[in-house]
Design an enzyme around this catalytic site. Structure first.
Site, short mmCIF file in Angstrom:
data_model
loop_
_atom_site.label_atom_id
_atom_site.label_comp_id
_atom_site.label_asym_id
_atom_site.label_seq_id
_atom_site.Cartn_x
_atom_site.Cartn_y
_atom_site.Cartn_z
N LYS A 105 0.83 -1.20 0.00
CA LYS A 105 0.00 0.00 0.00
C LYS A 105 0.86 1.25 0.00
CE LYS A 105 -3.87 -2.28 2.29
NZ LYS A 105 -4.48 -2.62 3.58
N GLN A 153 -4.93 -1.34 9.65
CA GLN A 153 -4.82 -2.68 9.08
C GLN A 153 -5.42 -3.73 10.02
OE1 GLN A 153 -3.51 -3.45 5.95
NE2 GLN A 153 -4.30 -5.50 6.38
N ASP A 161 -11.48 2.82 4.05
CA ASP A 161 -11.88 1.41 3.99
C ASP A 161 -13.39 1.26 3.88
OD1 ASP A 161 -10.00 -0.60 3.78
OD2 ASP A 161 -9.52 -0.64 5.92
#
Length: 299
Positions: free
Chosen positions: A53, A97, A120
């Site tokens: 990422k 995460q 997200d």
């Protein structure tokens, strides 16, 4: 006749290129999108994801802010970091995460992120906005699936879609996105009665159930489009003792002979997730600066 293979890797590269072009135009105005990724602990798979990422964020011309915290980090300290990132104008997207260490409440942590920076799309406010057809940050993997479907089929209006899987991360938001594109949507799962017959009625099958090669070729309506979200490791004795290989939730070898179009694993949906994370960060930056959103990169 074999199905058309949907090349998610190539499509994702195109998405990243479009993001980079838009970022370059923003930079001319003195605006640089920024993505902050928080990793708690040393889960090997999470470390790989976070590294990828970060690399792709920088390649797109964005600022990448990585925060790596020890596994024993307290909930209070993690929430304090999120509050700091919420208040930082250089940060437009925040991603924590998952999975988190067991002593941390993932729902509490996710809902501490500002909804406008929740790239997200997991914050309860974004879930509600998506479910009521309002402007939301959309979870990356379902957004990537929707992009692939639109590119493959054009209009989705009126098509019968079956989503196999009911997770908050993929199944439920995928169903909402398909409804938003005027599909007739069925959410099925491992306990659905006569699941093969339910799938056979679908023009679109999205498999996100987390069971390797569960969806067989004879479950697929001839000519249907199959999107395989699954990423499963299974033994590969042909490669040597102890070796593994990646497979999806669909039995690709049998489904490819029936479907009209299908995503492979690997190389299908997987590359779209990070590409859509970058797209969401760009979208969040544009919204924060009251600028037009990038066309073709949102739901």
């Amino acid at each position: 006749m074999s199905a058309r293979i949907i090349d998610g890797k190539a499509f994702a590269a195109g998405v990243r290129a479009r993001v980079a072009e838009h970022v370059a135009r923003l930079k001319e105005q003195g605006i640089v999108p920024g993505l902050a990724v928080v990793l708690v602990g040393e889960d090997p798979a999470s470390q790989v994801y976070v590294r990828n990422k970060g690399l792709q964020t920088v390649e797109a011309g964005m600022n990448s802010f990585e925060h790596k915290l020890p596994a024993e980090t307290s909930e209070a300290d993690l929430l304090a970091l999120i509050a700091q990132l919420n208040a930082d104008p250089a940060v437009h997207g925040i991603l924590v995460q998952l999975p988190l260490p067991a002593h941390l409440n993932a729902d509490l942590v996710i809902n501490a992120i500002s909804p406008v920076k929740d790239v997200d799309g997991f914050h309860i406010s974004n879930v509600g906005l998506l479910g009521t057809g309002q402007k939301a940050m959309v979870p990356c993997t379902p957004l990537g699936c929707l992009m692939l479907l639109r590119d493959t089929l054009g209009s989705l209006s009126g098509l019968n879609a079956v989503v196999v899987g009911r997770s908050n991360i993929v199944g439920k938001p995928m169903a909402q996105l398909l409804l938003g594109d005027s599909c007739t949507v069925t959410i099925a799962h491992s306990r659905t009665k006569d699941l093969p017959e339910v799938c056979r009625r679908a023009d679109i099958v999205v498999a996100a159930v987390g069971r390797p090669q569960m969806v067989k070729g004879d479950w697929i309506k001839p000519g249907a489009t199959v999107i395989d979200v699954g990423i499963n490791r299974i033994p590969a004795p042909e490669k040597g003792e102890g070796k593994m290989r990646l497979v999806g939730d669909v039995d690709f070898a049998s489904a490819v002979e029936v479907a009209g179009a299908i995503t492979p694993v690997p190389g299908g949906v997987g590359p779209m997730t990070i590409a859509c994370l970058l797209a969401n960060t760009l979208t969040a930056c544009c919204r924060a600066n009251h600028l037009p959103e990038p066309e073709g990169l949102t739901a």
